[in-house]
Write an enzyme that holds these catalytic residues in place. Structure first.
Site, PDB file in Angstrom:
ATOM      1  N   LYS A   1       0.957  -1.202  -0.278  1.00  0.00           N
ATOM      2  CA  LYS A   1      -0.029   0.061  -0.175  1.00  0.00           C
ATOM      3  C   LYS A   1       0.889   1.267   0.154  1.00  0.00           C
ATOM      4  O   LYS A   1       2.334   1.307   0.453  1.00  0.00           O
ATOM      5  CB  LYS A   1      -1.059   0.026   1.460  1.00  0.00           C
TER       6      LYS A   1
ATOM      7  N   ASP B   1      -6.894   4.514  -5.037  1.00  0.00           N
ATOM      8  CA  ASP B   1      -7.513   4.310  -3.721  1.00  0.00           C
ATOM      9  C   ASP B   1      -8.143   5.768  -3.451  1.00  0.00           C
ATOM     10  O   ASP B   1      -8.434   6.526  -4.387  1.00  0.00           O
ATOM     11  CB  ASP B   1      -6.564   3.893  -2.707  1.00  0.00           C
TER      12      ASP B   1
END
Lengths: 449, 863
Positions: free
Chosen positions: A130, A170
């Protein structure tokens, strides 16, 4: 964090706390995974002996870097960016980039840690990672966004690669940002490495069915849950919260499979249409006109709009929360159970509170956690990588078929794992353990790295 | 003599005090109103004095209504009660006062009044004198009184005199030719004799009828010669404006200044600040021009005055820009006196008096509202309305309230009264009927609960609020069956929603819409106007294009000529039906939505109203900035304006200024100055900058506070529970509530703040976000954009507090009874509610100085 851990796991947890001070979101995520691992370690003691768990809890690499950029008035700004490459046992690191002022290392680690197991569940060769930055895109012009993305990629590119690390979008990172990031990567590396980023536009390496994937996926998963109990989705009455992409395509797929969705919602209220939600009207309202759900009654006068209403009070057989985090609490869960709901599958991330989950489990209702049920989006990201790797572009139907197969497989592995560990039908346990075992086995095979 | 009624006449008889006069009139009757038409007040005095003496000796209660500028008719005596009444307060205040006095003194009282003609000096209009008489006299009659009045007939129009004659019971003319005094009864209700109505010459206390026709003819001729040309045809109001025209011709400065002041005081305003502006910016020619477009008399009201002043300020101070860029307006005015004439014509004065009382203020309103909605117009006004419609042809028109107090300093009355769009189509009778209905509706809106509550809150419930109307041609174009302007908006010379610290509040802001400006002015549920800071017009509080499209305007207000009303239609529908909308200047194509529309076989392309081409490619922003700065400089106060835009072929806008007023205040009363030297133990918080919503002056009745220390220790699901509890609490009761919480209200990320939905907090008055670093709480004070947009649409004030910053003080420990029970970390414990209905907490913010304070009016005990 209420469940007690086994003694060994408690020590591991203490160590995580010690090594990662002040990162409470990450602590919570680790604790939740560790809570399910007791029985796993009994069956697979080698995972403990070889300190697999400790290694999983420690990211393979954490990159923190400076991102300087200039706004439209020439003023210089400095942001901080992160990329946590958590685990590559199953494949290159895979996970989105988040641009939001709340981003700090703890959030990224929490999200990255969860991503490991989510990705593992898909059965596709993707690891977990991430990234993000504390950059706030709000109010920024296209040029400013571009300059920021280019500056970020100028540093990050050296850590990426279609075999190494593959970011995606995201919060705060959409198609526009992915385009700028990819453009800068290509420019620096002089390589058209389309698989280095997913979420690309359809014209330049993106995958069909990406928009529909999560919504379709949650319905495929639900269908499998029902089949496992000798039932079928056909003829069932369904409610779907939300009216974004996940909800719209969950409704479309549910109708296609013979169910009837009678309610959906947005932040302002709910629509109940006993004749079944008109997907075309919904798409028109949300994707073309971009209006609030209340406009639905302009197209269907018989439908009812309730401002601020609770969708969970609408009687149904199946509930698909596809809107937002923590939208379904204990009271909502009770209402659903009392009204005869037999299955819940999460299209959103963590829409059900722990208390709500407990009520579903107590009532022996089929409950598909988001980790498994909404893996369709992640899976399609991986399918995009596959297409890029083979320099191919699949048709919508083919991609959808692949997606369906993946969801069926996710369900199977969760179901069988749950049974293996003496908790048949417990998809929460099944999802947590399945993902972990896949990663742990791979790590075990690769030696002490 | 032929008594009208039988033997009871003797009981009802009252003496005039002069036996000779009694013979002429067969005495007065109980209930008589007696009007003396005189050329010299001494002639009235000559008759009033014996009447008073006679009435006093008969034991009658005598009330002298003193309002004139002439010397008093009587001096204070034991049996005479003098009531001083100021006519300068206006028709309603004066007539109301007289009405209440009559009520108070009750049955059987006798009245002597000053010369009615003196009221002209205060009111400048015959019509109102006539209306006063028509209101008061029937009431006096009902209460069995006898009342005496006088007037100078040469100061009143025939219409007024006729009205008074019709209303009174007795009317007597007094003529004087040298020492020769004649009286001539003109009217004596329900009594007559063969010589009653002949002229009578006074001879040694008796009044002898002139029975010789030659004698009478010579007498009449002599009188007419003396009064030649003294009987005006025109109302005092018309004569006043003839004097204006005369002054202009004479071109003498002193005379011009004098007449201008007189006219301003009866036409424009009573407010000293508005009058000062009017003196500076309105010329006599301007005032004549207003009169030329006026129906009736009286004030044109605050809205009309504001609009005219603003135009004049622009054209005077920046002629180079605004001669070209300011569109001409086409306005007509229905003067405030017409409102009173409407009331009197429909016999509504008693109802008004009941409604004005403390007991009847709310309870009588509904019935009065209904009466106003069904009343008829006096014939002379109807005729003028017909002529007005001839002028506008079949162009849509807007009938707007313009009460005396509206758009003034301190009391905006924003949205409290109605404005009605008329499509103005169809045959003349239908259009006239629609216009009359619209006027009735605006009149009736003075009795709406909203308006009544607003007035009461500001202590205006007993103050006169005459309703004038501003009637304007709607700026716009015909597009087939629709009529709409290219764009419309509200500009504010101070940015009351500066959501980014780089934005300068003094730069101003605009809310812009396509179509009718109703969507810029009114709060619109589920849709959004385009809100722009004038120093950063392209900067929007959105993270990406999807958000900017989602929070753009989707619905337009248009006039639908086919349906005959204002309709709200989706932009998508209008882009199909109207191919020549100026979309290329006001919007951009939404490519993703257009692709989706194509897939769904819907009309393409799909447009979004972002206004960026207008902003970047025209002088709109620079001109609007200039407009607002110029008006603010003229008003010496921040202003807000309403305008429409007309785009030329190159997309350059011309402005039509529709309204201008001083910037209003959020709160129950006018803007208050920030009190200096608030003791520390009373200061809950203060800040410089970082607040939105404009001037604030609120009395807070309830505070709901989220304790950051406890909240930060809650789990994510518990934080959502807090949000739900807040929603439940806010929805109970309608106290003025202040919400205080850590981080960001309405966030979707609970680690950033409290994740309430807008519906949970829509009922609060103030939203406070506090940068509190507790545990893992990340301080962040930017908005969720939908939240911001919804806040912009409401009157919720917003304040951001940075307690660690230089210009901020925050002392939550002063909240009464505050105690953090941090031993139990639960959602319920994180929420604290403080009942402050003793009205002790005040929030005051000034957008000009950018200071805001929240303080207790009493010192708080320490804990």
């Amino acid at each position: 964090m209420t469940a007690r851990l086994d003694e060994k796991l408690e020590l591991i947890y203490e160590d995580v706390l010690h090594r990662n001070p002040g990162e409470s979101e990450f602590h919570q995520a680790v604790h939740e995974v560790l809570e399910t691992l007791g029985p796993v370690l009994v069956k697979y003691p080698e995972f403990a002996e070889k300190k697999i768990i400790q290694r999983i809890c420690e990211p393979e690499r954490q990159i923190i870097f400076r991102v300087p950029w200039q706004d439209d008035k020439g003023e210089i700004h400095i942001n901080r960016a992160f990329r946590v490459e958590f685990n590559s046992a199953l494949g290159p690191y895979k996970g989105g980039m988040r641009f939001h002022p709340s981003v700090y290392l703890g959030i990224i680690k929490f999200l990255g840690f969860e991503q490991i197991f989510k990705n593992a569940l898909t059965g596709l060769p993707i690891g977990g990672g991430k990234g993000g930055s504390d950059f706030d895109p709000k109010g920024r012009s296209d040029d400013e966004i571009m300059r920021f993305c280019q500056s970020l990629m100028t540093e990050l590119y050296r850590h990426l690669g279609e075999y190494t690390d593959v970011p995606a979008g995201d919060i705060g990172v959409g198609g526009r940002e992915i385009g700028y990031l990819f453009g800068q990567y290509k420019r620096i590396t002089n390589r058209y490495e389309s698989g280095v980023l997913t979420g690309k536009g359809l014209d330049w390496g993106g995958s069909r069915a990406r928009t529909e994937a999560t919504g379709y996926g949650v319905v495929f998963f639900t269908s499998e849950m029902l089949k496992a109990r000798g039932d079928s989705i056909e003829g069932k009455k369904v409610v779907v919260s939300g009216s974004g992409n996940v909800a719209i395509y969950a409704i479309a797929k549910a109708h296609e499979l013979g169910a009837k969705v009678v309610a959906c919602s947005d932040s302002s209220g709910i629509i109940v249409d006993e004749k079944g939600i008109d997907v075309a009207a919904l798409k028109r309202i949300k994707e073309v006109e971009r209006r609030r759900i209340s406009a639905y009654t302009e197209f269907h006068k018989d439908a009812k709009y309730v401002a601020g209403g609770s969708i969970w009070s609408v009687p149904c057989d199946i509930a698909l929360p596809c809107a937002t985090q923590n939208e379904l609490n204990a009271n909502d869960a009770k209402t659903l159970v009392e009204n005869g709901c037999i299955a819940v599958a999460e299209g959103a991330n963590m829409p059900t509170t722990p208390e709500g989950i407990a009520i579903f489990q107590q009532a022996k209702l089929m409950y598909g956690p988001g980790k498994a049920a909404n893996a369709g989006g992640v899976a399609t990201s991986a399918l995009e990588m596959q297409q890029n790797a083979s320099r191919d572009s699949w048709s919508f139907d083919y991609t959808q078929k692949r997606l369906e197969d993946i969801m069926i497989e996710i369900h199977r592995s969760c179901y069988e794992t749950a049974a293996e560990f003496g908790s048949e039908g417990n998809y929460v346990l099944g999802a947590n353990v399945t993902g972990f075992i896949k990663v742990a086995r791979a790590m075990d095979a690769m030696g002490v790295i | 003599m032929t008594p009208a009624d039988g033997n009871s006449q003797d009981d009802m008889r009252v003496s005039t005090g002069l036996p000779g006069l009694d013979d002429v009139l067969d005495g007065l009757r109980i209930g008589d109103n007696v009007v003396w038409r005189v050329t010299d007040l001494d002639d009235y005095r000559r008759f009033v004095t014996p009447f008073i003496e006679s009435a006093a000796s008969a034991g009658r209660r005598i009330i002298y209504l003193r309002f004139g500028q002439h010397p008093p008719l009587v001096s204070a005596k034991a049996n005479i009660h003098i009531e001083n009444i100021d006519a300068l307060g206006g028709f309603e205040a004066f007539t109301g006062k007289v009405w209440r006095l009559i009520e108070e003194h009750g049955r059987g009282a006798f009245y002597v009044c000053d010369c009615l003609s003196d009221l002209l000096n205060a009111w400048a209009t015959d019509a109102m004198v006539g209306n006063f008489f028509r209101v008061v006299c029937p009431f006096l009659f009902e209460l069995d009184t006898v009342a005496w009045f006088a007037l100078y007939p040469d100061r009143h129009s025939r219409t007024t005199l006729d009205r008074i004659r019709r209303t009174t019971q007795v009317m007597v003319d007094v003529h004087r030719l040298g020492d020769d005094v004649q009286i001539q009864p003109i009217k004596a209700w329900r009594r007559q004799s063969p010589t009653m109505f002949l002229p009578h010459r006074e001879r040694q206390g008796r009044f002898v009828p002139i029975t010789d026709s030659s004698d009478a003819t010579r007498l009449q001729a002599g009188l007419e010669l003396a009064q030649l040309n003294r009987q005006p045809l025109l109302d005092y109001w018309d004569r006043l404006f003839l004097q204006v025209a005369g002054a202009l011709e004479g071109n003498e400065e002193a005379q011009i200044a004098n007449i201008k002041d007189r006219v301003l005081n009866v036409l424009i305003s009573r407010d000293p600040r508005m009058l000062e502006l009017a003196r500076r910016y309105l010329s006599l020619e301007d005032l004549l021009a207003i009169r030329a477009r006026m129906i009736g008399s009286g004030y044109i009201g605050g809205k009309a005055a504001g609009m005219l002043l603003a135009r004049s300020i622009l054209l005077t101070n920046q002629p180079d820009i605004w001669q070209e860029a300011l569109e001409p307006h086409d306005s007509s005015y229905l003067g405030s006196d017409s409102y009173y004439s409407f009331l009197v014509h429909n016999g509504l004065w008693p109802a008004i008096m009941r409604q004005r009382s403390a007991e009847g203020y709310f309870t009588e309103a509904a019935e009065l509202h209904e009466s106003l909605m069904t009343g008829s117009f006096p014939p002379e006004i109807r005729a003028e309305l017909e002529r007005l419609l001839d002028h506008y042809g079949q162009y849509p028109i807007l009938v707007r309230s313009s009460s005396l107090q509206e758009d003034g300093f301190g009391n905006a009355f924003a949205g409290k009264y109605d404005s009605i769009f008329l499509v103005n189509q169809g045959p003349p009778e239908l259009r006239l009927s629609a216009l009359e209905d619209a006027i009735r509706q605006v009149y009736a809106s003075t009795m709406s609960k909203d308006a009544l509550v607003y007035r009461k809150q500001r202590g205006l419930d007993q103050r006169e609020e005459p309703m004038a109307l501003l009637i304007q041609r709607v700026n716009g174009r015909f597009h087939g069956r629709y009529y709409l302007p290219d764009a419309a908006g509200v500009g504010v010379s101070r940015n009351t929603f500066a959501w980014d610290t780089s934005m300068d509040p003094e730069a101003g802001m605009v809310r812009l819409v396509m179509g009718l400006g109703t969507r810029a002015v009114d709060r619109i549920e589920g849709d959004h106007a385009c809100v722009m800071a004038l120093d950063y017009p392209s900067r929007q509080p959105f993270r990406n294009q999807d958000e900017s499209y989602r929070f753009s305007q989707h619905l337009l207000d248009v006039l639908d000529l086919k349906e005959g009303k204002l309709n709200t239609l989706p932009l998508s529908q209008l882009t199909q039906e109207i191919p020549d909308l100026p979309l290329k200047y006001l919007g951009e194509i939404d490519q993703p939505a257009s692709r989706r529309a194509e897939e769904l076989n819907l009309h393409v392309p799909v447009w979004r109203l972002t206004f960026q081409t207008l902003v970047r490619g025209s002088r709109f922003i620079s001109r609007l900035s200039s407009l607002l700065k110029t008006l603010e400089a003229g008003y010496l106060h921040p202003v807000d304006v309403e305008f429409t835009l007309r785009l030329d072929d190159a997309g350059e806008p011309a402005f039509n200024l529709v309204q201008c007023r001083p910037l209003a205040t959020i709160g129950a009363s006018a803007a208050a100055a920030i009190p200096a030297g608030i003791p520390d133990r009373q200061l809950l918080f203060q800040t410089r900058g970082h607040f939105m919503g404009g001037n604030i002056n609120l009395c807070i009745q309830r505070v709901i506070r989220v304790d950051a220390a406890i909240y930060s220790r809650l789990s994510v699901s518990e934080r959502y529970e807090v949000a739900r509890l807040i929603g439940e609490q806010v929805r109970t009761g309608d106290d003025k509530t202040m919400l205080i919480g850590p981080g960001r209200w309405g966030t979707s990320s609970p680690e950033l703040g409290v994740p309430v939905r807008f519906a949970d907090i829509a009922g609060v008055s103030v939203l406070i976000e506090v940068a509190e670093m507790e545990g893992d709480m990340v301080p962040d004070l930017s908005y969720g954009s939908h939240f911001f947009q919804d806040l912009v649409e409401t009157e919720i004030a917003y304040v951001a507090l940075f307690p660690n910053g230089r210009n901020c003080t925050y002392q939550p420990e002063l909240l009464p009874g505050i105690q953090a029970d941090s031993s139990e970390i639960t959602p319920e414990n994180s929420l604290q509610t403080f009942d402050l209905r003793d009205n002790s907490l005040q929030l005051t913010g000034d957008v000009v100085s950018q200071n805001l304070v929240c303080y207790f009016t009493n010192e708080q005990p320490s804990f």
